[in-house]
Write a protein that holds these residues in place. Sequence first.
Motif, PDB file in Angstrom:
ATOM      1  N   LYS A  90       0.830  -1.199   0.000  1.00 21.57           N
ATOM      2  CA  LYS A  90       0.000   0.000   0.000  1.00 21.57           C
ATOM      3  C   LYS A  90       0.871   1.257   0.000  1.00 21.57           C
ATOM      4  O   LYS A  90       0.573   2.243  -0.694  1.00 21.57           O
ATOM      5  N   LEU A  91       1.948   1.215   0.753  1.00 22.86           N
ATOM      6  CA  LEU A  91       2.867   2.350   0.792  1.00 22.86           C
ATOM      7  C   LEU A  91       3.481   2.577  -0.589  1.00 22.86           C
ATOM      8  O   LEU A  91       3.598   3.728  -1.047  1.00 22.86           O
ATOM      9  N   THR A  92       3.845   1.498  -1.254  1.00 18.85           N
ATOM     10  CA  THR A  92       4.394   1.602  -2.615  1.00 18.85           C
ATOM     11  C   THR A  92       3.376   2.219  -3.567  1.00 18.85           C
ATOM     12  O   THR A  92       3.715   3.062  -4.408  1.00 18.85           O
ATOM     13  N   ASP A  93       2.121   1.803  -3.436  1.00 21.02           N
ATOM     14  CA  ASP A  93       1.060   2.371  -4.269  1.00 21.02           C
ATOM     15  C   ASP A  93       0.901   3.872  -4.000  1.00 21.02           C
ATOM     16  O   ASP A  93       0.709   4.666  -4.927  1.00 21.02           O
ATOM     17  N   ASN A  94       0.969   4.245  -2.716  1.00 18.33           N
ATOM     18  CA  ASN A  94       0.842   5.668  -2.362  1.00 18.33           C
ATOM     19  C   ASN A  94       1.965   6.497  -2.962  1.00 18.33           C
ATOM     20  O   ASN A  94       1.752   7.628  -3.404  1.00 18.33           O
TER      21      ASN A  94
END
Length: 312
Positions: free
Chosen positions: A124-128
């Motif tokens: 999720k952090l990578t997506d953000n």
Amino acid sequence: MAEITAASVKELRERTGAGMMDCKKALAETNGDMEAAIDWLRTKGLAAAAKKAGRTAAEGLVGVAVEGTRGAVVEVNSETDFVAKNEQFQDFVREVSKLALATDGDIDALKSAAYPGGGTVEQKLTDNIATIGENQSLRRTAVLEVAEGAVVSYVHNAAAPGMGKIGVLVALEGSAPADTLQQLGKQLAMHIAAANPLALDADELDAELLERERAIAAEKAKESGKPANIVEKMVDGAIAKFKKESALLSQLFVMDNKTPVSDVVAQCGKDCGQPVHLKAFKRFQLGEGIEKKQDDFAAEVAAASGVPQPVA
């Protein structure tokens, strides 16, 4: 001898609050060693003690979450304060703070935890990062828990509920009424945010830190020119003062600036007829210990200080 650059002079000045020429001299005296230069300035009375630890050196948010007798705190960094105000970023901090409650303070476990809606926290952090367009990182987390009592949270400079620049958890053990523990915990957390204690009590202070403080105190005392036995007493006095001011239980409560925190906790127990024990605390300040990227105006600093810049 190491080359003393404008950038290193500027960094030392930011970290100590000392004058530019004093910083230049400190770096010259210590062959460019930044930590040694800080100590050199402190021995000369030109720098504030341990300013580095209290300096905000990165953007982002600190988030807190409490569930029952368990609390968690996390730090999520971003490149700019603008992103820290982004709703998507704040949602992430809010969810990760809750997920941290189940990880026992293990950052790797938190990164691999399932994120609501699919994937892991790290994914999720990578997506953000991809959608917001700015680098972000989940830096650290901690968890406190008591068998009976309360874990109380506090956020200073809140950007949104449960998140801000400083996050504090206070663990209180005992069977005192819940509202009593909440009130005491909130006051203690506000004290911790302001006073920045380094440990719960003097016995928990880092031995390496104490040795460093002793060396600085010894250097200062020697410069007084007093006999060796007096110098030794001066050093012992300085270390005793440092321990008292750095340990939470011996600090003077910020609410009245005269009562030791240990006495405040004890008095609360007497007032409610139930013993109260301050078990632990956690204080996260955004960016502490992270070095800031150097700005592009080193040439301006060099012009003012006479320090030559390295040739690219």
